[in-house]
Motif scaffolding. Structure first.
Motif, PDB file in Angstrom:
ATOM      1  N   ILE A  39       0.866  -1.382   0.038  1.00  0.00           N
ATOM      2  CA  ILE A  39      -0.232   0.078   0.053  1.00  0.00           C
ATOM      3  C   ILE A  39       0.918   1.256  -0.175  1.00  0.00           C
ATOM      4  N   THR A  40       2.010   1.164   0.736  1.00  0.00           N
ATOM      5  CA  THR A  40       2.774   2.307   0.933  1.00  0.00           C
ATOM      6  C   THR A  40       3.545   2.639  -0.592  1.00  0.00           C
ATOM      7  N   SER A  41       3.912   1.678  -1.159  1.00  0.00           N
ATOM      8  CA  SER A  41       4.633   1.714  -2.583  1.00  0.00           C
ATOM      9  C   SER A  41       3.509   2.269  -3.611  1.00  0.00           C
ATOM     10  N   LEU A  42       2.168   2.000  -3.488  1.00  0.00           N
ATOM     11  CA  LEU A  42       1.436   2.555  -4.383  1.00  0.00           C
ATOM     12  C   LEU A  42       1.019   3.991  -4.146  1.00  0.00           C
ATOM     13  N   ILE A  43       0.930   4.282  -2.849  1.00  0.00           N
ATOM     14  CA  ILE A  43       0.830   5.733  -2.496  1.00  0.00           C
ATOM     15  C   ILE A  43       1.809   6.715  -2.919  1.00  0.00           C
ATOM     16  N   ILE A  44       3.213   6.017  -3.063  1.00  0.00           N
ATOM     17  CA  ILE A  44       4.458   6.799  -3.358  1.00  0.00           C
ATOM     18  C   ILE A  44       4.272   6.881  -4.851  1.00  0.00           C
ATOM     19  N   ASN A  45       4.033   5.942  -5.465  1.00  0.00           N
ATOM     20  CA  ASN A  45       3.676   5.933  -6.954  1.00  0.00           C
ATOM     21  C   ASN A  45       2.953   6.907  -7.300  1.00  0.00           C
ATOM     22  N   GLY A  50       7.406   7.027 -10.879  1.00  0.00           N
ATOM     23  CA  GLY A  50       8.684   6.044 -11.032  1.00  0.00           C
ATOM     24  C   GLY A  50       7.798   4.531 -11.112  1.00  0.00           C
ATOM     25  N   ASP A  51       8.767   3.691 -10.749  1.00  0.00           N
ATOM     26  CA  ASP A  51       8.290   2.334 -10.666  1.00  0.00           C
ATOM     27  C   ASP A  51       7.924   1.575  -9.422  1.00  0.00           C
ATOM     28  N   ILE A  52       7.257   0.786  -9.394  1.00  0.00           N
ATOM     29  CA  ILE A  52       6.920  -0.218  -8.222  1.00  0.00           C
ATOM     30  C   ILE A  52       7.838  -1.349  -8.494  1.00  0.00           C
ATOM     31  N   CYS A  53       8.356  -1.648  -7.303  1.00  0.00           N
ATOM     32  CA  CYS A  53       9.379  -2.800  -7.451  1.00  0.00           C
ATOM     33  C   CYS A  53       9.131  -3.794  -6.479  1.00  0.00           C
ATOM     34  N   LYS A  86      19.109  -5.177  -5.658  1.00  0.00           N
ATOM     35  CA  LYS A  86      19.720  -5.541  -6.758  1.00  0.00           C
ATOM     36  C   LYS A  86      18.844  -6.615  -7.570  1.00  0.00           C
ATOM     37  N   ASP A  87      18.168  -7.714  -7.076  1.00  0.00           N
ATOM     38  CA  ASP A  87      17.384  -8.498  -8.062  1.00  0.00           C
ATOM     39  C   ASP A  87      15.881  -8.199  -8.000  1.00  0.00           C
ATOM     40  N   TYR A  88      15.523  -6.861  -8.254  1.00  0.00           N
ATOM     41  CA  TYR A  88      14.021  -6.694  -7.952  1.00  0.00           C
ATOM     42  C   TYR A  88      13.315  -6.669  -9.331  1.00  0.00           C
ATOM     43  N   GLN A  89      12.126  -7.067  -9.526  1.00  0.00           N
ATOM     44  CA  GLN A  89      11.186  -6.965 -10.381  1.00  0.00           C
ATOM     45  C   GLN A  89      10.306  -5.715 -10.678  1.00  0.00           C
ATOM     46  N   ILE A  90      10.092  -5.011 -11.454  1.00  0.00           N
ATOM     47  CA  ILE A  90       9.207  -3.908 -11.754  1.00  0.00           C
ATOM     48  C   ILE A  90       7.716  -4.463 -11.743  1.00  0.00           C
ATOM     49  N   LYS A  91       7.055  -3.851 -11.229  1.00  0.00           N
ATOM     50  CA  LYS A  91       5.416  -4.331 -11.209  1.00  0.00           C
ATOM     51  C   LYS A  91       4.596  -3.190 -11.692  1.00  0.00           C
ATOM     52  N   THR A  92       3.388  -3.686 -12.007  1.00  0.00           N
ATOM     53  CA  THR A  92       2.502  -2.548 -12.346  1.00  0.00           C
ATOM     54  C   THR A  92       1.294  -2.767 -11.249  1.00  0.00           C
ATOM     55  N   LYS A  93       0.481  -1.509 -11.281  1.00  0.00           N
ATOM     56  CA  LYS A  93      -0.545  -1.301 -10.406  1.00  0.00           C
ATOM     57  C   LYS A  93      -1.589  -2.529 -10.854  1.00  0.00           C
TER      58      LYS A  93
END
Length: 93
Positions: A39-45, A50-53, A86-93
């Protein structure tokens, strides 16, 4: 609005009711960020783009943001270890 203001407001708002449902029973006031990364990453986005990772920390899914090549992780201190981003994946809403 800046990151510090958002972080302050979020810490005041975090509660068991907002926690990720699968870990709600483990949430408590001493670790308010626990289960709040998605939920925090959605708010920051919403505010900064930027990207949600997504990464895994000790086998647990964890979300953070990448804004203008800078890692924004307002819930990192829910973990008792250093996070390797370092090994993150970019996600979409």
């Amino acid at each position: 609005m800046n990151i510090e203001n958002i972080q302050k407001v979020l810490l005041e708002c975090y509660s068991k009711d907002l926690c990720y449902p699968k870990v709600q029973d483990d949430w408590n006031d001493s670790n308010k960020c626990f289960g709040m990364c998605a939920i925090t990453s959605l708010i920051i986005n919403d505010y900064f783009g930027g990207d949600i990772c997504k990464i895994h920390v000790d086998g647990i899914s964890h979300y953070f943001n990448l804004v203008e090549d800078k890692i924004i992780d307002l819930t990192s201190y829910q973990f008792n270890c250093e996070i390797d981003y370092k090994d993150y994946q970019i996600k979409t809403k």
